[in-house]
Design an enzyme around this catalytic site. Structure first.
Site, PDB file in Angstrom:
ATOM      1  N   ASP A  66      28.534  38.855  50.065  1.00  0.00           N
ATOM      2  CA  ASP A  66      29.207  37.565  49.896  1.00  0.00           C
ATOM      3  C   ASP A  66      30.467  37.460  50.749  1.00  0.00           C
ATOM      4  O   ASP A  66      30.744  36.406  51.305  1.00  0.00           O
ATOM      5  CB  ASP A  66      29.522  37.286  48.419  1.00  0.00           C
ATOM      6  CG  ASP A  66      30.354  38.381  47.803  1.00  0.00           C
ATOM      7  OD1 ASP A  66      30.380  39.506  48.349  1.00  0.00           O
ATOM      8  OD2 ASP A  66      30.985  38.120  46.768  1.00  0.00           O
TER       9      ASP A  66
ATOM     10  N   ARG B   7      43.098  46.729  41.911  1.00  0.00           N
ATOM     11  CA  ARG B   7      43.234  45.304  42.210  1.00  0.00           C
ATOM     12  C   ARG B   7      44.663  44.881  42.510  1.00  0.00           C
ATOM     13  O   ARG B   7      44.923  44.190  43.491  1.00  0.00           O
ATOM     14  CB  ARG B   7      42.644  44.457  41.068  1.00  0.00           C
ATOM     15  CG  ARG B   7      41.150  44.666  40.879  1.00  0.00           C
ATOM     16  CD  ARG B   7      40.370  44.412  42.161  1.00  0.00           C
ATOM     17  NE  ARG B   7      38.987  44.807  42.094  1.00  0.00           N
ATOM     18  CZ  ARG B   7      38.449  45.738  42.876  1.00  0.00           C
ATOM     19  NH1 ARG B   7      39.189  46.390  43.772  1.00  0.00           N
ATOM     20  NH2 ARG B   7      37.171  46.017  42.777  1.00  0.00           N
TER      21      ARG B   7
ATOM     22  N   ASP C  26      37.724  41.173  37.734  1.00  0.00           N
ATOM     23  CA  ASP C  26      38.461  41.311  38.991  1.00  0.00           C
ATOM     24  C   ASP C  26      39.080  40.003  39.462  1.00  0.00           C
ATOM     25  O   ASP C  26      40.201  39.980  39.974  1.00  0.00           O
ATOM     26  CB  ASP C  26      37.549  41.883  40.077  1.00  0.00           C
ATOM     27  CG  ASP C  26      37.369  43.380  39.905  1.00  0.00           C
ATOM     28  OD1 ASP C  26      38.185  43.993  39.186  1.00  0.00           O
ATOM     29  OD2 ASP C  26      36.410  43.926  40.458  1.00  0.00           O
TER      30      ASP C  26
ATOM     31  N   SER D 224      25.365  47.285  40.678  1.00  0.00           N
ATOM     32  CA  SER D 224      26.430  47.097  41.651  1.00  0.00           C
ATOM     33  C   SER D 224      27.524  48.140  41.423  1.00  0.00           C
ATOM     34  O   SER D 224      27.650  48.693  40.325  1.00  0.00           O
ATOM     35  CB  SER D 224      26.988  45.681  41.569  1.00  0.00           C
ATOM     36  OG  SER D 224      27.547  45.459  40.312  1.00  0.00           O
TER      37      SER D 224
END
Lengths: 411, 411, 411, 411
Positions: free
Chosen positions: C15, C94, C123, C179
């Protein structure tokens, strides 16, 4: 080598007149330590009496400024309220007295610390935990926990008899039907007639505050200014009089609070030693400051910081009440609270009237409050449609829970 | 098949007059649901107006008794005070309204729930979280979060114009420079002129309470009796008048509190949506009950239970404020609090005067307080010499800590 | 005036290859920001690809040292464990990525921050809360929360088709049935086949750790040294090899932990957005450090400080997990935790074996532990008879409670 | 009237052989109370020895079933882990022993309760707080806190000499260089050589668990089933063997855990009396249950309930550790925890291998987890665009805070 020395926290009560002799009987050289924490007391007369009893040295120490700056203000900033009401006037005075007493003991080369607090109360714990934290190697003699002393002095009568026999000069005080403790922060009343929790205190008992009924019929408006959650100035609106300086400002708040009958509390509380005890308190200036600062926090403190602070405040309060002022856990809390108090700046307008303190307004330079609608736009704004997603996501768990209950036939 | 039905919480505000038409435009059959939670409102007139606007059914539901018993009393028993001052009058009314609204929706076979709360406030969250918890499958239409509605109605003027255009009968109310919410627990004031946090509220704003300045010059003595932390009776000492029954008793406390100017709060608080907001509240009866019960707990509740309860009270309060009344976490807290309230029995004597509530005395059959010195002997007693070991062991850690600091040269 | 610039956190996923084009379609000049937080990735290849897609500038930033020193170590020192097990590897990465991204945006004069995290995960929240805290005026574009983007890209297939159509070079990766996210702290696995919480992870899934079954049959002994709760050195006993330096030491612990199969966790956790999610994690070095430091705290931290720290640790953890690393409430906690970590010095001996970390011994210069019996005498000692008073006073409340129950016939 | 009776908790240690004579010297008739809480002990031999010493009555009570059901299971359900590691095996056994001892004392018309725990440890506190809570009027004689007893018996040698002199039959036990305590939940090791916190325990010390190194080289898969957070069944996958019944199931988990080397902990902990103490523990079955139930909670417990439960778990743990099992505050926590455990149903699949317990999968009928994507649609679904509003509103405070810092030049 000379005699061993004991430094006695000398309060001027009947027992602290007898304790020096008790220590002397045990072959101690007695140093009398008298702390001025703002109580209404004739320090010179007390010092003189200590000398007459044979104290080898007498210290009269004015701790008021430090008491306000380092103990009272941090306690108020930390929202310290024991069991929903008590503002900890007595609890806060004990560690500062013990701290200076230890310093005196070091100056005098003494190895014993002594006090006259009873074995049923909180003060003995506060004194002795502070001694342990600051001077762990010094010995503590607390006569009211010694079997021989307890057996000898079963009441006031025994103390009086002993004083007479020993030629100890006893102050001619009219015996009150309760006992008191006083300092800059408050005056407390307990025991005696107050032990009956249904017995209202006598009207003439209160010393620091006018009865609300007798307080002025006109409300008075004042402003309290703060920086980093510490009061910096008090402004009396009618006269324009301004007071600053930690001690001066606090004394002035005591006068104003006392005049308007503010800060009386009558409660049953739980002592650290597990006893329930009825106490009546007058905390005029402290009550005004508490109300003012809580009000300012509403506008100047972040919501989550406020919640975290208030989550730790009961622990902070308990540590103060139980005597753990000097402790690593208190250092932990102080570090957090100092951070919370950063930028809690501004002023609060208060109305004092007949025992009440009412906020009328407040402003803070370090708050976005008044710039909300405008600058919030600048910062990204508030879009009411955002609330939909906010609520829907907050409700996910609740919808799931209902479905579970339905599945389990609990609905 | 007929039209889809929407049940609207109909408050009688200008917007709830317009919302039915908005829903009808969307092809919904509108059921108006009017909850009586004790507000001063002409329910019949409002119902009639709802019918005129075209509501297919109108419900006027008296929820007062249940509001007092199942919402107000548990909140007071749980020491729910938001950000140190707000007693949650509005927050408590929302879940009971939503709960009955859902029941009505089920009776009516409706699939939409609607309300007129704005997208910036707490009430939208409280309504919609309750809807999600009780009726997760029902759709929610909250016009004040809909983009088209917001674009159309940018202010009161637009609503008035729309009402006129649509032939909606608008109540001729004198516009106030602030908005209000009222129920049995309190009346709140916010927005408008109150948005300036330095602007004191106008003197004639208050509806439920006399100003302390105008309140009677004579203190009034009352007793509040409790069983398991729920009030059971109010006795007025002067007249001997007794009131019991949850609703009756609470209404009477509101009258007494109102007469004496009790329960006014002016504060800046933090909304769930992250905005700081200024609110002014009048909570006369609730304030008296809070003070009374906290006082009784001092004598009747175990110290550690009190500490645990007060440790959870901020969470309990936050859940109420944020709208999580119906939630698994609230069930958790209720279970604990019910346990804490067991045997919190007795009575408290209070003086009401010029905005103040002062405890004068309390007694509890389920407390050892008054039997302490005697029966404590029976139970094993209190020996003052025990305190030595208690303190010495409590101080071990502190002595060790000092030695560590000394070793690290931090002393 | 030129085009507006958007800085995209470019992860190299399918993406984030398509998002630049999406931003370009909206007329943004795209700056690709690639953070090296220790993941196994060909940064140059990714940078090259970003250039091919048309990024006007590409940043590859090595954040590893700072990630270890300022994020991983404080988290471990603060006992941050989410829902009893997850060590927060992803959560910690993050804020540092967002922080540097904001700095890049400032350098580039950009006004948009963008990322490719989905609208169902944690996230997105962590990125955007950090953006809000650090750069409240910058606009955020998160395509996976945009209706048009969601409608266009319903799955991987749509992204591939778009990439092909747009001539975006797509890395030929073998699609995994789950994932992953990786950094120095951990590698995580979720979604896909793992969504079935009863489905055990495939044996070949794990990248950072050997399976315990395949790990060495010989235990390995290491020492971890700490100063103020930060690791300073790792010593491998067998070889005598020593590693210091924040990054080097942590990398070495990852190797050791990986070799011995340490730090695998398989759990269902609760996301901030209210969804339950199954996650599998490998945190080899972090797990060793957690165990080591908890062990050291036993000997080197005061009991009450430990209890206070552990009382705040769940909040600290929640703030990290939910994305509030940059927040005033986090500053509050950091201030307290830094205080708690003072003098937490010493070393811990650990055995690594087949997935397990076992403490074998520990010592601390800043503990009284080993001097207890001797120096405790010096400091005032421990007298067993003191325990009597300690217990008797602690039991007062319990004796009273029994008497109350007996009085109420509840016994 | 006859002699006064003392009921002694008779553990079979050298001192409890001497204590009866000590009590007889004080003119007490001694009743020996031997509790079977699952320790490896020859109860009949001990009973016989008690009779030989002159016990007027001997009770051997099998408390195992109740110990598992009413103490171990609730502790595990409440996530009771002291100082991050200790599962409280000893702490949990004390209240049940004391409880039955009090019952025996009532049956025997005794007025003294006695035990042989030392004055430096936790067990004395646990016994005596339980006595106080259950039988506040009974006198406690704890010889190891009596000055005369301490002066007489300064070590094992003195006890042996006294036993010989008094003709007390002493069991010929090989003296171990540490002391132990054992019950169904665990076996603990402390003191002696273990007092050096750097000294690893000897390999042959452990009794309940095989060393991980010597444990089977094949992992073993089991399932643990739960209802309302209580284990109901253990299934061994390889053999299909199923075990249910509280005691049987727990014993079987002990066997499985022991076989695979599970549940060893080596730590320095903080005793209630303020001393740091090194303890080594084996808790095989308890460790498996803890891991299993925490895993199940991930899928079956609401996030906020889990957070509240975990917020109270440290207090729950502290109360158990410190001996407050029978207390009003414990009743408070139990009430809350029972609520939290409601509907925590399902099963967990675990792999046991070389000291480790790893979750492989879990399922719960009372979780929405597996129905999420589907039924969440039914319940109102999850719309990714909702996350935008959720994040924006959560970030409001952070944006405001940044603006404040900027205003104060703190950025």
């Amino acid at each position: 080598m000379g005699k061993k020395k004991a430094v006695l926290a000398y309060s001027g009560g009947l027992d602290t007149h007898c304790i020096p002799r008790y220590l002397q009987e045990r072959d101690y050289d007695v140093v009398a330590f008298i702390a001025n924490v703002g109580q209404d007391e004739d320090f010179e007369e007390n010092a003189e009496r200590a000398r007459q009893i044979g104290a080898s040295a007498v210290y009269v120490e004015d701790l008021r400024e430090r008491f306000v700056s380092e103990f009272i203000f941090p306690a108020i900033a930390g929202n310290a309220v024991y069991e929903n009401r008590y503002l900890l006037g007595t609890s806060l005075a004990r560690p500062i007295i013990a701290q200076r007493q230890v310093e005196v003991a070091r100056e005098q080369g003494a190895d014993v610390l002594s006090h006259g607090a009873t074995g049923k109360g909180n003060d003995q714990v506060r004194f002795e935990l502070a001694y342990a934290a600051l001077a762990p190697r010094m010995k503590v003699i607390a006569p009211w926990k010694e079997r021989d002393f307890l057996d000898r002095f079963k009441g006031r009568r025994d103390l009086l008899a002993y004083a007479e026999q020993q030629g100890i000069p006893v102050p001619v005080s009219s015996e009150k039907p309760y006992s008191t403790d006083e300092n800059l922060m408050h005056k407390s009343y307990e025991a005696g007639m107050l032990e009956d929790p249904m017995q209202a205190p006598p009207k003439d008992m209160f010393d620091l505050t006018t009865s609300p009924v007798d307080a002025p019929d006109e409300p008075e408006i004042i402003e309290v200014h703060f920086q980093n959650a510490r009061p910096t100035k008090v402004v009396e609106r009618a006269s324009g009089r301004e007071t600053s300086g930690d001690l001066e400002l606090f004394v002035r708040l005591n006068e104003l609070g006392g005049k308007h009958g503010i800060g009386r509390v009558d409660m049953v509380e739980n002592r650290f030693v597990g006893i329930k005890s009825r106490g009546v308190y007058e905390t005029p200036g402290g009550t005004i400051l508490h109300r003012a600062l809580r009000d300012l926090e509403g506008i100047a403190m972040d919501r989550e910081v406020l919640a975290l602070r208030d989550g730790l405040a009961p622990k902070f309060t308990q540590l103060i009440y139980n005597g753990f002022w000097f402790s690593p856990e208190m250092d932990f809390i102080h570090a957090a609270f100092r951070q919370a108090q950063d930028l809690v700046d501004g002023r609060v307008v208060l109305e004092l009237y007949k025992g009440g303190v009412q906020s009328l307004g407040r402003e803070s330079p370090s708050s976005l409050y008044d710039r909300e609608l405008s600058s919030m736009d600048v910062e990204g704004g508030y879009d009411q449609t955002d609330a939909r997603g906010f609520i829907r996501i907050n409700s996910l768990r609740l919808r799931a829970h209902r479905a579970i209950l339905r599945g389990a036939d609990r609905e």
